[in-house]
Write a protein that holds these residues in place. Structure first.
Motif, short mmCIF file in Angstrom:
data_model
loop_
_atom_site.label_atom_id
_atom_site.label_comp_id
_atom_site.label_asym_id
_atom_site.label_seq_id
_atom_site.Cartn_x
_atom_site.Cartn_y
_atom_site.Cartn_z
N ALA A 240 -5.30 22.29 18.08
CA ALA A 240 -6.59 21.78 17.32
C ALA A 240 -6.03 20.88 16.17
CB ALA A 240 -7.55 22.73 16.98
N ALA A 241 -6.94 20.09 15.82
CA ALA A 241 -6.53 19.22 14.61
C ALA A 241 -7.83 18.80 13.75
CB ALA A 241 -5.82 17.86 15.17
N ALA A 242 -7.53 18.26 12.40
CA ALA A 242 -8.49 17.98 11.70
C ALA A 242 -8.25 16.69 10.62
CB ALA A 242 -9.24 18.91 10.72
N PRO A 243 -8.26 15.64 11.29
CA PRO A 243 -7.72 14.32 10.34
C PRO A 243 -9.31 13.85 9.70
CG PRO A 243 -8.30 13.73 12.74
CD PRO A 243 -8.48 15.24 12.68
N CYS A 244 -9.11 13.93 8.20
CA CYS A 244 -10.33 13.89 7.66
C CYS A 244 -10.10 12.87 6.57
CB CYS A 244 -10.67 14.92 7.01
SG CYS A 244 -10.75 16.27 7.92
N GLY A 245 -11.19 12.16 6.16
CA GLY A 245 -11.23 11.14 4.90
C GLY A 245 -10.21 10.05 4.99
N PHE A 246 -10.42 9.44 6.15
CA PHE A 246 -9.37 8.06 6.33
C PHE A 246 -10.20 7.20 7.30
CE2 PHE A 246 -8.99 9.98 10.51
CZ PHE A 246 -8.30 9.12 11.27
N THR A 247 -9.48 6.05 7.56
CA THR A 247 -10.34 4.84 8.05
C THR A 247 -10.99 4.97 9.39
OG1 THR A 247 -8.26 4.08 8.79
CG2 THR A 247 -9.28 3.23 6.58
N GLY A 248 -10.22 6.24 10.20
CA GLY A 248 -10.66 6.53 11.69
C GLY A 248 -9.75 5.76 12.71
N GLY A 249 -8.60 5.29 12.22
CA GLY A 249 -7.76 4.65 13.27
C GLY A 249 -8.43 3.25 13.77
N SER A 250 -7.78 2.82 15.04
CA SER A 250 -7.94 1.67 15.28
C SER A 250 -8.59 1.83 16.77
CB SER A 250 -6.72 0.88 15.47
OG SER A 250 -6.87 -0.24 16.43
N ALA A 251 -9.42 0.65 17.24
CA ALA A 251 -10.09 0.66 18.52
C ALA A 251 -9.06 0.55 19.60
CB ALA A 251 -11.05 -0.40 18.60
N ASN A 252 -7.80 0.33 19.17
CA ASN A 252 -6.47 0.04 20.09
C ASN A 252 -5.92 1.35 20.30
OD1 ASN A 252 -6.88 -2.82 20.34
ND2 ASN A 252 -5.85 -3.11 18.39
N ASP A 253 -6.21 2.51 19.65
CA ASP A 253 -5.72 3.76 19.93
C ASP A 253 -6.06 3.98 21.53
OD1 ASP A 253 -4.33 3.72 17.50
OD2 ASP A 253 -6.09 4.86 16.38
N ASP A 254 -5.22 5.08 22.06
CA ASP A 254 -5.62 5.56 23.25
C ASP A 254 -6.04 6.80 23.28
OD1 ASP A 254 -5.71 6.19 26.00
OD2 ASP A 254 -3.44 6.35 26.39
N ALA A 255 -7.36 6.79 23.27
CA ALA A 255 -8.27 8.02 22.98
C ALA A 255 -8.22 9.04 24.00
CB ALA A 255 -9.85 7.77 22.72
N LYS A 256 -7.88 8.41 25.42
CA LYS A 256 -7.66 9.36 26.37
C LYS A 256 -6.45 10.43 26.18
CE LYS A 256 -9.46 6.03 29.75
NZ LYS A 256 -9.33 5.21 31.01
N LYS A 257 -5.37 9.90 25.29
CA LYS A 257 -4.35 11.03 25.21
C LYS A 257 -5.04 12.14 24.36
CE LYS A 257 -1.76 8.16 22.79
NZ LYS A 257 -0.48 7.69 22.34
N LEU A 258 -6.07 11.95 23.77
CA LEU A 258 -6.60 13.10 22.88
C LEU A 258 -7.73 13.62 23.63
CD1 LEU A 258 -6.15 11.40 19.40
CD2 LEU A 258 -4.33 12.89 20.47
N ALA A 259 -8.01 13.54 24.82
CA ALA A 259 -9.06 14.10 25.38
C ALA A 259 -9.13 15.31 25.72
CB ALA A 259 -9.16 13.49 26.92
N ASN A 260 -8.05 16.20 25.51
CA ASN A 260 -8.20 17.44 25.52
C ASN A 260 -7.76 18.28 24.11
OD1 ASN A 260 -8.48 17.43 28.52
ND2 ASN A 260 -6.39 17.08 28.82
N LEU A 261 -7.71 17.44 23.25
CA LEU A 261 -7.21 18.21 22.02
C LEU A 261 -8.50 18.55 21.01
CD1 LEU A 261 -5.14 19.24 19.82
CD2 LEU A 261 -5.05 16.89 19.04
#
Length: 325
Positions: A240-261
Motif C-alpha cells: 500500500a502507499a500514501a503519496p500526500c501533499g503534492f501536485t498529483g502527478g500527470s495525466a500522462n502517468d499510466d494509472a493502470k499500472k497502479l490499479a491493484n495497489l
C-alpha cells in the motif's frame, strides 16, 4: 571555634553537591514524569525489576537498554554510534519523548552509499520497544524539502524539524504504537526511484525481521511526489502507499499500472494547486479500476498544517496494515 569552622565547611560542601545534582534530577523528571512511568508500567510489566508495582527511572532505562541488546539485528547494519556527538545527543532527546519506539541511526555501507546519489550516509530506523513475535511490516517515509532544506546537514534538519513541529515516520510509529519497523532515509537532492530501489534491496536482504509482503511507503510534499514516482516505477514492491501533499502527478502517468495497489492520498484544502491535482489523480486511478483508492482533504489546512495532519492520522497505519501483497 575550630569545630564550627569545620562544620560550616562540611555544610557548604553538602550544599554544593546538592546544587550540582539538581539539574540532572530536573532533567530526569522532565523526561520521566510519574505519569509517564505509570504508562510505561502498564505497557511493559517486565520493566518492574523489583516487582514492587512501581517503575523507577533506572528500571525503565535498564529495560530500554536490554531491549536494544536483545533485539536480533544483522551485524552489517547494527545501529551506528555516530561520530558526531551532537547527532547522538539529538537522538537521545528524541527517544526520551517516546514510549512505544526506539529510533536508531543506520549508516549505509560505503559501497552502497556511493550508488545512492545524494542520499545522506545516515538514515533513521525505528523499532517497537515491545517485542513482537514473527516478521514485522516495514513503513518507509520519504521526507519533503527543497534546495534550501537540502543544504542543511542532517543534524540541523532534525533540530529545525523539532522546532517547527515537522513530523516523520518515527512520529507516526510512536503515535500508533503498532508492531512495525519504520525507515526514514534522508536525501540532499530530489529523490531518485532507482536509488530507492537499491536501498530497499539492501534493507530487505540485511534485515530478516522484515515481512517482504508488507512493505509500505508514504511521503509528504516533495516526499509525496517521490512516493508517487517510486510506486509508478516499482508498484510490485509495495502492499500500500500514501503519496500526500503534492501536485498529483500527470495525466500522462499510466494509472493502470497502479490499479491493484491500495493508495490513500491526503492534502490540505488550502494547499494551492495540490488538492485539486490530487483529486484528479484519484479520479484517474478509480477510472483505471483501483477500488482501494481514497482521498482525505483537511479543511482549512495550508501546506504546513496539512503535513502535520497527515502524521497525526493514526488510521493511515491501520489501513495500510490491512493489506498484504
Amino acid at each position: 571555634m575550630h569545630y564550627l569552622i569545620k562544620t560550616s565547611i562540611l555544610m557548604l560542601l553538602v550544599i554544593l553537591v546538592l546544587l550540582s545534582a539538581a539539574p540532572f534530577t530536573n532533567a530526569q523528571s522532565q523526561q520521566f514524569s510519574e505519569e509517564k512511568l505509570a504508562q510505561s508500567l502498564e505497557r511493559f510489566h517486565k520493566a518492574d525489576l523489583n516487582k514492587n508495582g512501581k517503575l523507577t527511572v533506572e528500571e525503565i532505562q535498564q529495560f530500554r537498554q536490554s531491549r536494544q541488546r536483545n533485539r536480533r539485528r544483522a551485524a552489517a547494519v547494527r545501529a551506528t554510534q555516530a561520530k558526531d556527538a551532537n547527532l547522538n545527543e539529538t537522538l537521545s532527546r528524541m527517544n526520551a519523548q517516546f514510549n512505544n519506539v526506539e529510533v536508531e541511526l543506520l549508516e549505509w555501507p560505503s559501497e552502497l552509499h556511493e550508488k545512492l546519489g545524494k542520499m545522506t550516509k545516515f538514515a533513521l530506523v525505528t523499532w517497537p520497544v515491545e517485542k513482537v513475535e514473527g516478521k514485522l511490516p516495514l513503513l518507509i517515509n520519504l521526507h519533503g524539502g527543497g534546495q534550501r532544506w537540502f543544504d542543511f546537514d542532517f543534524q540541523r534538519q532534525l533540530e529545525i524539524a523539532a522546532q517547527m513541529g515537522m513530523k516523520r515516520g518515527f512520529d507516526l510509529a510512536e503515535l500508533v504504537g503498532k508492531g512495525l519497523i519504520t525507515l526514514d532515509p534522508n536525501t540532499a537532492e530530489r529523490w531518485s526511484a532507482d536509488s530507492l530501489d537499491m536501498m530497499l534491496d539492501y534493507v530487505l536482504e540485511t534485515f530478516p525481521e522484515i515481512d517482504e509482503d508488507r512493505v509500505y511507503v508514504m511521503g509528504y510534499s516533495a516526499g509525496g511526489g517521490a512516493t508517487w514516482r517510486w510506486i509508478n516505477q516499482s508498484s510490485d514492491r509495495f502492499a500500500a502507499a500514501a503519496p500526500c501533499g503534492f501536485t498529483g502527478g500527470s495525466a500522462n502517468d499510466d494509472a493502470k499500472k497502479l490499479a491493484n495497489l491500495p493508495i490513500w492520498t491526503m492534502a490540505g484544502s488550502e494547499d494551492g494547486k495540490n488538492p485539486a491535482g490530487i483529486r484528479k489523480m484519484v479520479e484517474r486511478l478509480s477510472a483505471a479500476g483501483n477500488v482501494n483508492v481514497k482521498h482525505t482533504e483537511f479543511e482549512g489546512a495550508d501546506h504546513r498544517e496539512g503535513g502535520r495532519a497527515v502524521f497525526e492520522t493514526a488510521e493511515l497505519v491501520d489501513w495500510m496494515l490491512g493489506f498484504s501483497k
